[in-house]
Design an enzyme around this catalytic site. Structure first.
Site, PDB file in Angstrom:
ATOM      1  N   HIS A   1       0.532  -1.166   0.325  1.00 48.43           N
ATOM      2  CA  HIS A   1       0.418  -0.382  -0.457  1.00 48.43           C
ATOM      3  C   HIS A   1       0.447   1.400   0.053  1.00 48.43           C
ATOM      4  CE1 HIS A   1      -3.520  -3.343   0.912  1.00 48.43           C
ATOM      5  NE2 HIS A   1      -4.068  -2.197   0.133  1.00 48.43           N
TER       6      HIS A   1
ATOM      7  N   ARG B   1     -10.383   3.922  -1.067  1.00 49.95           N
ATOM      8  CA  ARG B   1     -10.316   3.037   0.061  1.00 49.95           C
ATOM      9  C   ARG B   1     -10.119   3.886   1.528  1.00 49.95           C
ATOM     10  NH1 ARG B   1      -5.643   2.026  -3.596  1.00 49.95           N
ATOM     11  NH2 ARG B   1      -5.840  -0.499  -4.245  1.00 49.95           N
TER      12      ARG B   1
ATOM     13  N   ARG C   1     -15.367   2.046  -0.304  1.00 50.44           N
ATOM     14  CA  ARG C   1     -14.942   0.379  -0.377  1.00 50.44           C
ATOM     15  C   ARG C   1     -14.754   0.033   0.822  1.00 50.44           C
ATOM     16  NH1 ARG C   1      -9.479  -2.639  -1.197  1.00 50.44           N
ATOM     17  NH2 ARG C   1      -8.851  -0.911   0.593  1.00 50.44           N
TER      18      ARG C   1
ATOM     19  N   GLU D   1     -11.217 -11.148  -4.734  1.00 49.80           N
ATOM     20  CA  GLU D   1      -9.806 -11.228  -4.393  1.00 49.80           C
ATOM     21  C   GLU D   1      -9.209 -11.920  -3.779  1.00 49.80           C
ATOM     22  OE1 GLU D   1      -9.028  -7.548  -2.165  1.00 49.80           O
ATOM     23  OE2 GLU D   1     -10.746  -7.336  -0.803  1.00 49.80           O
TER      24      GLU D   1
ATOM     25  N   ASN E   1      -4.510  -7.267  -6.822  1.00 49.74           N
ATOM     26  CA  ASN E   1      -3.397  -7.000  -5.809  1.00 49.74           C
ATOM     27  C   ASN E   1      -3.369  -8.686  -4.697  1.00 49.74           C
ATOM     28  OD1 ASN E   1      -2.427  -5.228  -7.528  1.00 49.74           O
ATOM     29  ND2 ASN E   1      -3.474  -3.837  -5.333  1.00 49.74           N
ATOM     30  N   ASP E   2      -4.442  -8.686  -4.492  1.00 46.07           N
ATOM     31  CA  ASP E   2      -4.645  -9.417  -3.614  1.00 46.07           C
ATOM     32  C   ASP E   2      -4.960 -10.907  -3.607  1.00 46.07           C
ATOM     33  OD1 ASP E   2      -4.246  -8.992  -0.970  1.00 46.07           O
ATOM     34  OD2 ASP E   2      -6.320  -7.927  -0.969  1.00 46.07           O
TER      35      ASP E   2
ATOM     36  N   ARG F   1       2.896 -10.251  -0.838  1.00 47.13           N
ATOM     37  CA  ARG F   1       2.757  -8.870  -1.848  1.00 47.13           C
ATOM     38  C   ARG F   1       3.492  -7.679  -1.735  1.00 47.13           C
ATOM     39  NH1 ARG F   1      -3.477  -6.057  -1.604  1.00 47.13           N
ATOM     40  NH2 ARG F   1      -2.573  -3.784  -2.076  1.00 47.13           N
TER      41      ARG F   1
ATOM     42  N   CYS G   1     -10.057  -3.265 -10.175  1.00 47.44           N
ATOM     43  CA  CYS G   1      -9.346  -2.365  -9.415  1.00 47.44           C
ATOM     44  C   CYS G   1      -8.060  -2.345  -8.611  1.00 47.44           C
ATOM     45  CB  CYS G   1     -10.341  -1.402  -8.619  1.00 47.44           C
ATOM     46  SG  CYS G   1     -10.415  -2.641  -6.999  1.00 47.44           S
TER      47      CYS G   1
END
Ligand code: PEP
Ligand code: MG
Length: 591
Positions: free
Chosen positions: A200, A307, A343, A442, A465-466, A476, A513
């Site tokens: 992040h 986020r 989210r 995810e 990403n996840d 990650r 996303c």
């Protein structure tokens, strides 16, 4: 990239995570992982070492009292009293006497003596089955690191939000909450020892447009404050003492980038449509309500991912319903009639809070995170749900849940939403009865049950990403295995396709996303697999649009067909690169 490096330069190679070039003075922050070396004292040096230690203890006391005062003023005396335990460590006569004995009898330097004795005490406390004593071990280690910092002349704490002059920040790690605090006027760029493209901190750097490089092993112990360096966020380099020639070459790179940016500005208000007429929805990922202002200017048509957890970081207490409502309403109003996908809270993993008791976990990304945390901390979740629902009266608000791993979580979350809606109706507080609810896909399990989820939702948003980290079992955050984190792995390609198919079969839209969506090399593959919308950080929308306007959907479909039949991640990636470079070479000229 410069082909050769000149004498006097020292080069560190890492992972480029945020584009751009900067140069300036270095500031090394945070705990360095400097080894505590043992030095044998010469005759007559003991008194000097004892004085150094005493001075460091006094300095540490002043720092702790200062922190205690600030915390008491901001949060109250009870919170401030936490530091009493830290101060007591400094007064522990048994500990200090033992350190003094080690200096005088074993003739070792004070940092080595202090570290060895304090670490032995802390390890003994930590091993006892008693929560109170374990906490004392943490206090002891905390105080030890301050004392060592003072002995070694390291800066223990830098106020990241208020730096005195422009600098390139070097540190072992920067947490997302550190990054969110950065004084953007004075941080030219940053470099860390750990991290990867989808941590992040890296995602924040791109949103903030700060050039950044991560995964630079041991850099913080090799550089000193005040040295001069150049940071290359395109190629993942930090060059200490860059020569005139290197600076000249980088001057050319920067001017090439300026020309490219000019070209990209031309497409900003044009539609994201392929050469054969396929319309793509391009949206932004944002971290703060204020970022909604720049969405239109970035060329996007809404926010595909807000986020919200960043609202919860760097504060003494969680924001209540009212404060959240104001933030969501501000973003919704700025975007109206464009959509804002909020989210729900995705805390945990690398985003931790100080005001919520979040225990250290062995596997934080597999632990108490996102929807799991919200379904247990229902008071916090309800406040957020009410705030989002109320904001839905003010704009085109949609909501999505992170990290759904199966139907039960979705049903539990939906039940809480229904409860909140009933309350709001009873209180005659307006909200959009039709507000769309979606889920992030995810986890591999969510893909496997995507059909069941799709029946109960209005949209999917794939969090690559996840999804990649959970599918390939590759953390990650971990730079040591960053090479195994492969977005074009055949498993990922098939999981995306399965999600799109399940979504479309039930007439719901599917967006991506995760960071994969913002990579112009990979975007055609996603579009070919049938993804309807791509959501990227604001500065990355223009290159995506430029690429889409040079692409035919038929080419993207051919690429996806190839990928679905291919067994090699490398070959799929090579085909993606070939297509992107062929249709939009200007975007990829060597830097
Ligand atoms: C993702 O996982 O792809 C995603 C967009 O969520 P985050 O990066 O915040 O975990
Ligand atoms: Mg995620």
């Amino acid at each position: 990239m410069p082909e050769a490096f000149r004498e006097g330069e020292m080069i560190f190679r890492g992972i480029p995570v945020s584009a751009g070039v900067c140069r300036g003075k270095i500031l090394v922050v945070g705990k360095t992982k400097r080894p505590i070396l043992r030095r044998t004292l010469q005759e007559g040096q003991c008194a000097e070492e004892v004085t150094r230690l005493e001075k460091a203890l006094v300095e540490t006391r002043h720092q702790l009292q200062d922190v205690q005062r600030k915390v008491s003023e901001a949060m109250g005396a009870k919170e401030g009293s936490i530091f009493d335990a830290h101060l007591l460590v400094l007064e522990d006569r048994t500990l200090i006497d033992e350190v003094l004995r080690a200096i005088q009898e074993e003739k070792v330097n004070s940092e080595f003596a202090f570290h060895s004795v304090a670490e032995r005490y802390a390890a003994t406390l930590a091993a006892i089955e008693d929560d109170y004593l374990r906490e004392r071990a943490t206090d002891m280690r905390d105080v030890t690191s301050r004392v060592l910092g003072n002995l070694l002349g390291e800066q223990v704490e830098v106020n990241l939000g208020n730096l005195k002059e422009p600098c390139i920040m070097i540190s072992h790690d920067l947490t997302p909450s550190n990054t969110a605090q950065l004084d953007k006027r004075n941080v030219l760029g940053f470099a860390t020892e750990v991290g990867s493209k989808t941590s992040h901190t890296a995602i924040m750097a791109r949103s903030l447009r700060i050039p950044a490089v991560v995964g630079l092993k041991e850099i913080s112990s090799k550089l000193e404050n005040g040295q001069y360096a150049l940071l290359d966020g395109f190629n993942g380099l930090v060059i200490l003492n860059p020569s005139e020639q290197t600076l000249f070459q980088y001057g050319e790179i920067v001017s090439h980038q300026d020309t490219l940016q000019q070209k990209l500005r031309d497409v900003l208000d044009k539609p994201a449509v392929t050469l054969d007429g396929h319309r793509v929805l391009l949206s932004c990922n944002i971290e703060q309500a204020a970022d909604a202002q720049e969405v239109r200017a970035s060329g996007a048509e809404g926010v595909g991912l807000f986020r919200t957890e960043y609202l919860f970081l760097n504060r003494e207490r969680p924001p209540g319903e009212e404060q959240q409502y104001l933030a969501y309403r501000q973003a919704a109003a700025a975007l109206k009639p464009l959509p804002l996908v909020i989210r729900t809270l995705d805390l945990g993993g690398d985003k931790l809070l100080s005001h919520l008791q979040m225990p250290a976990e062995m596997n934080p990304f597999l632990g108490w995170r996102a929807i799991r945390l919200c379904l247990q901390e229902t008071d916090i979740f309800r406040e957020q749900l009410r705030a989002i629902l109320r904001a839905s009266a003010e704009g085109n608000v949609k909501m999505m849940y992170p990290m759904i791993s199966g139907l039960r979580e979705l049903e539990q979350a939906n039940a809480l939403v229904e409860e909140c809606k009933t309350q709001l109706r009873d209180q005659k507080i307006p909200f959009d009865e039709q507000m769309e609810i979606g889920a992030m896909i995810e986890t591999p399990s969510a893909v496997m049950v995507a059909a069941s989820l799709a029946k109960r939702l209005r949209f999917f948003s794939i969090g690559t990403n996840d999804l990649i980290q959970y599918t390939l079992a590759v953390d990650r955050m971990n730079e040591k295995i960053a090479h195994l984190y492969e977005p074009t792995h055949p498993a990922i390609v098939h999981l995306i396709k399965a999600t799109v198919d399940a979504g479309h079969k039930h007439n719901i839209s599917v967006s991506v996303c995760g960071e994969m969506a913002s990579d112009p090399i990979l975007a055609p593959l996603l579009l070919g697999l049938g993804v309807d919308e791509l959501s990227a950080a604001p500065p990355l929308v223009a290159p995506l649009k430029f690429l889409i306007r040079h692409l035919k959907l038929s080419e993207a479909k051919e690429l996806a067909e190839f990928a679905l039949s291919c067994e090699s991640a490398t070959e799929i990636l090579a085909r993606c690169q070939a297509l992107a470079r062929q249709i939009a070479p200007g975007l990829f000229e060597e830097k």
